[in-house]
Design an enzyme around this catalytic site. Structure first.
Site, PDB file in Angstrom:
ATOM      1  N   VAL A 104       0.829  -1.204   0.000  1.00 15.11           N
ATOM      2  CA  VAL A 104       0.000   0.000   0.000  1.00 15.11           C
ATOM      3  C   VAL A 104       0.870   1.263   0.000  1.00 15.11           C
ATOM      4  CG1 VAL A 104      -2.004  -1.127   1.034  1.00 15.11           C
ATOM      5  CG2 VAL A 104      -0.241  -0.170   2.533  1.00 15.11           C
ATOM      6  N   HIS A 120      -4.187  -3.908  -3.260  1.00 20.30           N
ATOM      7  CA  HIS A 120      -4.747  -3.645  -1.931  1.00 20.30           C
ATOM      8  C   HIS A 120      -4.881  -2.164  -1.607  1.00 20.30           C
ATOM      9  CE1 HIS A 120      -3.160  -7.897  -0.752  1.00 20.30           C
ATOM     10  NE2 HIS A 120      -4.281  -7.951  -1.459  1.00 20.30           N
ATOM     11  N   CYS A 156     -20.859  14.163   3.604  1.00 18.53           N
ATOM     12  CA  CYS A 156     -21.998  13.474   4.254  1.00 18.53           C
ATOM     13  C   CYS A 156     -21.820  13.286   5.752  1.00 18.53           C
ATOM     14  CB  CYS A 156     -22.223  12.110   3.597  1.00 18.53           C
ATOM     15  SG  CYS A 156     -20.966  10.897   4.047  1.00 18.53           S
ATOM     16  N   GLY A 193       9.286 -11.077  -1.901  1.00 17.03           N
ATOM     17  CA  GLY A 193       8.938 -10.571  -0.581  1.00 17.03           C
ATOM     18  C   GLY A 193       7.497 -10.742  -0.188  1.00 17.03           C
ATOM     19  N   THR A 194       6.937 -11.928  -0.479  1.00 19.90           N
ATOM     20  CA  THR A 194       5.572 -12.172  -0.018  1.00 19.90           C
ATOM     21  C   THR A 194       5.476 -13.544   0.635  1.00 19.90           C
ATOM     22  OG1 THR A 194       3.229 -12.289  -0.617  1.00 19.90           O
ATOM     23  CG2 THR A 194       4.796 -13.052  -2.282  1.00 19.90           C
ATOM     24  N   SER A 195       4.666 -13.619   1.694  1.00 18.08           N
ATOM     25  CA  SER A 195       4.451 -14.906   2.358  1.00 18.08           C
ATOM     26  C   SER A 195       3.542 -15.793   1.515  1.00 18.08           C
ATOM     27  CB  SER A 195       3.817 -14.675   3.730  1.00 18.08           C
ATOM     28  OG  SER A 195       2.582 -13.971   3.560  1.00 18.08           O
ATOM     29  N   ASN A 219      13.201 -14.278  -1.500  1.00 16.45           N
ATOM     30  CA  ASN A 219      12.703 -14.169  -0.131  1.00 16.45           C
ATOM     31  C   ASN A 219      13.784 -14.760   0.774  1.00 16.45           C
ATOM     32  OD1 ASN A 219      11.192 -14.496   2.324  1.00 16.45           O
ATOM     33  ND2 ASN A 219       9.312 -14.513   1.120  1.00 16.45           N
ATOM     34  N   PRO A 220      14.079 -14.113   1.915  1.00 16.09           N
ATOM     35  CA  PRO A 220      15.089 -14.721   2.812  1.00 16.09           C
ATOM     36  C   PRO A 220      14.564 -15.983   3.499  1.00 16.09           C
ATOM     37  CG  PRO A 220      14.217 -12.689   3.769  1.00 16.09           C
ATOM     38  CD  PRO A 220      13.636 -12.807   2.406  1.00 16.09           C
TER      39      PRO A 220
HETATM   40  C1  BV8 Z   1     -11.371 -10.921  -0.591  1.00  8.45           C
HETATM   41  C2  BV8 Z   1      -4.323  -3.638   2.922  1.00  8.45           C
HETATM   42  C3  BV8 Z   1     -13.599 -11.571  -1.203  1.00  8.45           C
HETATM   43  C4  BV8 Z   1      -4.648  -3.281   4.344  1.00  8.45           C
HETATM   44  C5  BV8 Z   1      -4.205  -6.088   2.852  1.00  8.45           C
HETATM   45  C6  BV8 Z   1      -9.662 -17.842   0.320  1.00  8.45           C
HETATM   46  C7  BV8 Z   1      -9.098 -18.699   1.246  1.00  8.45           C
HETATM   47  C8  BV8 Z   1      -8.803 -18.263   2.535  1.00  8.45           C
HETATM   48  C9  BV8 Z   1      -9.100 -16.944   2.921  1.00  8.45           C
HETATM   49  C10 BV8 Z   1      -9.651 -16.123   2.009  1.00  8.45           C
HETATM   50  C11 BV8 Z   1      -9.930 -16.540   0.713  1.00  8.45           C
HETATM   51  N1  BV8 Z   1     -10.471 -15.486   0.037  1.00  8.45           N
HETATM   52  C12 BV8 Z   1     -10.553 -14.422   0.855  1.00  8.45           C
HETATM   53  C13 BV8 Z   1     -10.054 -14.783   2.068  1.00  8.45           C
HETATM   54  C14 BV8 Z   1      -9.963 -13.934   3.247  1.00  8.45           C
HETATM   55  C15 BV8 Z   1      -8.711 -13.059   3.210  1.00  8.45           C
HETATM   56  C16 BV8 Z   1      -7.456 -13.859   3.297  1.00  8.45           C
HETATM   57  O1  BV8 Z   1      -6.772 -14.085   2.305  1.00  8.45           O
HETATM   58  N2  BV8 Z   1      -7.101 -14.267   4.474  1.00  8.45           N
HETATM   59  C17 BV8 Z   1      -5.853 -14.987   4.622  1.00  8.45           C
HETATM   60  C18 BV8 Z   1      -4.971 -14.282   5.587  1.00  8.45           C
HETATM   61  C19 BV8 Z   1      -6.138 -16.402   4.959  1.00  8.45           C
HETATM   62  N3  BV8 Z   1      -8.692 -12.252   2.004  1.00  8.45           N
HETATM   63  C20 BV8 Z   1      -9.481 -11.161   1.921  1.00  8.45           C
HETATM   64  O2  BV8 Z   1     -10.268 -10.848   2.788  1.00  8.45           O
HETATM   65  C21 BV8 Z   1      -9.359 -10.327   0.648  1.00  8.45           C
HETATM   66  N4  BV8 Z   1     -10.692 -10.026   0.138  1.00  8.45           N
HETATM   67  O3  BV8 Z   1     -10.904 -11.945  -0.975  1.00  8.45           O
HETATM   68  O4  BV8 Z   1     -12.711 -10.549  -0.812  1.00  8.45           O
HETATM   69  C22 BV8 Z   1     -13.883 -12.414   0.013  1.00  8.45           C
HETATM   70  C23 BV8 Z   1     -14.127 -11.802   1.224  1.00  8.45           C
HETATM   71  C24 BV8 Z   1     -14.388 -12.609   2.338  1.00  8.45           C
HETATM   72  C25 BV8 Z   1     -14.379 -13.997   2.252  1.00  8.45           C
HETATM   73  C26 BV8 Z   1     -14.102 -14.603   1.029  1.00  8.45           C
HETATM   74  C27 BV8 Z   1     -13.867 -13.803  -0.114  1.00  8.45           C
HETATM   75  C28 BV8 Z   1      -8.702  -8.997   0.946  1.00  8.45           C
HETATM   76  C29 BV8 Z   1      -7.241  -9.207   1.211  1.00  8.45           C
HETATM   77  C30 BV8 Z   1      -6.527  -7.825   1.292  1.00  8.45           C
HETATM   78  C31 BV8 Z   1      -6.264  -7.455   2.737  1.00  8.45           C
HETATM   79  N5  BV8 Z   1      -5.510  -6.190   2.813  1.00  8.45           N
HETATM   80  N6  BV8 Z   1      -3.585  -4.896   2.876  1.00  8.45           N
HETATM   81  C32 BV8 Z   1      -3.418  -2.880   5.128  1.00  8.45           C
HETATM   82  O5  BV8 Z   1      -2.292  -2.997   4.608  1.00  8.45           O
HETATM   83  O6  BV8 Z   1      -3.609  -2.438   6.278  1.00  8.45           O
HETATM   84  S1  BV8 Z   1      -3.247  -7.470   2.798  1.00  8.45           S
HETATM   85  C33 BV8 Z   1      -1.921  -7.222   3.811  1.00  8.45           C
HETATM   86  O7  BV8 Z   1      -1.418  -8.491   4.069  1.00  8.45           O
HETATM   87  C34 BV8 Z   1      -0.774  -6.477   3.195  1.00  8.45           C
HETATM   88  O8  BV8 Z   1      -1.125  -5.507   2.269  1.00  8.45           O
HETATM   89  C35 BV8 Z   1       0.048  -7.517   2.526  1.00  8.45           C
HETATM   90  O9  BV8 Z   1      -0.163  -7.515   1.167  1.00  8.45           O
HETATM   91  C36 BV8 Z   1      -0.512  -8.772   3.075  1.00  8.45           C
HETATM   92  C37 BV8 Z   1       0.561  -9.576   3.761  1.00  8.45           C
HETATM   93  O10 BV8 Z   1       1.150 -10.267   2.804  1.00  8.45           O
HETATM   94  P1  BV8 Z   1       2.689 -10.000   2.429  1.00  8.45           P
HETATM   95  O11 BV8 Z   1       2.782  -8.809   1.578  1.00  8.45           O
HETATM   96  O12 BV8 Z   1       3.193 -11.272   1.925  1.00  8.45           O
HETATM   97  O13 BV8 Z   1       3.400  -9.631   3.778  1.00  8.45           O
HETATM   98  P2  BV8 Z   1       3.809 -10.639   4.913  1.00  8.45           P
HETATM   99  O14 BV8 Z   1       4.155  -9.794   6.073  1.00  8.45           O
HETATM  100  O15 BV8 Z   1       2.789 -11.710   5.032  1.00  8.45           O
HETATM  101  O16 BV8 Z   1       5.123 -11.368   4.364  1.00  8.45           O
HETATM  102  C38 BV8 Z   1       6.286 -10.628   4.138  1.00  8.45           C
HETATM  103  C39 BV8 Z   1       7.237 -11.549   3.419  1.00  8.45           C
HETATM  104  O17 BV8 Z   1       8.446 -10.809   3.172  1.00  8.45           O
HETATM  105  C40 BV8 Z   1       7.644 -12.774   4.225  1.00  8.45           C
HETATM  106  O18 BV8 Z   1       7.582 -13.917   3.387  1.00  8.45           O
HETATM  107  C41 BV8 Z   1       9.099 -12.497   4.604  1.00  8.45           C
HETATM  108  O19 BV8 Z   1       9.875 -13.669   4.641  1.00  8.45           O
HETATM  109  C42 BV8 Z   1       9.547 -11.633   3.469  1.00  8.45           C
HETATM  110  N7  BV8 Z   1      10.669 -10.735   3.765  1.00  8.45           N
HETATM  111  C43 BV8 Z   1      11.069 -10.235   4.962  1.00  8.45           C
HETATM  112  N8  BV8 Z   1      12.148  -9.431   4.778  1.00  8.45           N
HETATM  113  C44 BV8 Z   1      12.411  -9.423   3.448  1.00  8.45           C
HETATM  114  C45 BV8 Z   1      11.473 -10.247   2.795  1.00  8.45           C
HETATM  115  N9  BV8 Z   1      11.470 -10.448   1.470  1.00  8.45           N
HETATM  116  C46 BV8 Z   1      12.436  -9.836   0.757  1.00  8.45           C
HETATM  117  N10 BV8 Z   1      13.368  -9.010   1.300  1.00  8.45           N
HETATM  118  C47 BV8 Z   1      13.384  -8.796   2.636  1.00  8.45           C
HETATM  119  N11 BV8 Z   1      14.322  -7.991   3.173  1.00  8.45           N
END
Ligand code: BV8
Length: 253
Positions: A104, A120, A156, A193-195, A219-220
């Protein structure tokens, strides 16, 4: 055992179109905590997945607003890191390249990437909670005299919220459709860089692979993507992306 960077260069050299998918990890070396990193002090006791929901905002609007204000502050001072710059430089080799980001922040654009899809939303923008003038009813906070937090929509009176996609909310339709299309068309997907846990973004690598794309992951740590990555560059993206682009350059590509 061939060096994974060289393996990745060989794949990229044969690529016609690459698509990049980034997550919070690509911004970490810019000082922006990843989504699952516990933000410091005040915020460690909260689960980001709980706070990033409409329910949390309706239940505790000021807490959620303050969490975003804190994250905005962190992002305001963040600069693109070498990983963002390397992705921008990659466009020299792949002018059609598109970055699909879950992030974001605006660090890809600030580094010069020219085609970025935000799945997102964008934490810097704000909108009326009720989208009273259409979806989204964006609000310029700088034009408001803020007397309470969350501030109120000038049209509003509903609360103003960050223009991001919360858990349980649909992703912007046009962005998601285009992301599906270019994931289908890619012959290489570079995933940085995504989980790989958040849906539906996490489906994109599968779509790419099912359409014959080769997956390169940076990814590390391991992630949900790792098991089906053809090449894994294990390390921070700032270092690994810079090495990859340098190797591509030296290979005379
Ligand atoms: C939706 C904005 C329809 C807000 C974000 C199907 C199955 C199961 C669940 C669901 C499904 N469909 C929908 C869901 C529910 C949910 C979901 O996916 N839940 C998960 C957690 C199980 N999804 C939703 O609700 C989505 N909407 O599908 O609508 C619907 C609705 C309801 C029910 C069904 C369908 C909306 C999802 C969007 C949420 N909003 N962001 C904000 O930021 O405040 S997502 C948010 O999490 C972040 O934006 C980010 O994108 C995400 C986290 O993911 P990553 O980016 O991967 O970050 P993370 O911290 O996880 O990982 C970081 C990685 O970096 C790690 O791997 C690490 O090792 C690595 N790293 C660390 N250091 C480094 C590095 N990599 C490189 N270099 C480094 N130095």
């Amino acid at each position: 055992m061939t060096d994974p960077i060289q393996q990745a260069v060989t794949i990229l050299k044969q690529a016609r179109q690459i698509t990049v998918l980034t997550g919070a990890g690509v911004s970490k070396e810019s000082g922006v905590p990843t989504f699952r990193d516990a933000l410091d002090g005040l915020w460690t006791r909260y689960d980001p997945q709980e706070l990033a929901t409409v329910q949390a905002f309706q239940r505790t609007p000021k807490l959620v607003w303050d969490w975003y204000a804190y994250r905005r502050q962190l992002m305001r001072t963040a600069e693109p890191n070498p990983g963002h710059h390397a992705l921008a430089a990659l466009e020299r080799y792949f002018p059609e390249m598109v970055i699909i980001t879950q992030n974001v922040d605006e660090l890809h654009e600030q580094a010069g990437s020219s085609d970025v899809i935000h799945l997102h939303g964008n934490i810097v923008q704000s909108k009326c909670l009720d989208n009273c003038r259409g979806n989204p009813t964006t609000i310029d906070l700088t034009a408001l005299e803020i007397i309470e937090t969350p501030p109120r929509c000038p049209h509003c009176g509903a609360y103003i919220r960050p223009d991001v996609v919360w858990f349980g909310e649909l992703l912007p339709e046009a962005a998601l459709l285009r992301a599906y299309q270019i994931s289908e068309q890619a012959d290489v997907m570079l995933i940085v860089g995504t989980s790989g846990m958040v849906m539906p973004a996490a489906i994109l690598p599968r779509i790419a692979q099912n359409n014959g794309a080769q997956i390169i992951e940076i990814n590390p740590d391991t992630s949900a993507i790792t098991p089906f990555a053809r090449v894994k560059l294990e390390g921070p993206s700032g270092i690994m992306l810079s090495r990859l682009v340098e190797a591509l350059h030296n290979d005379g590509s």
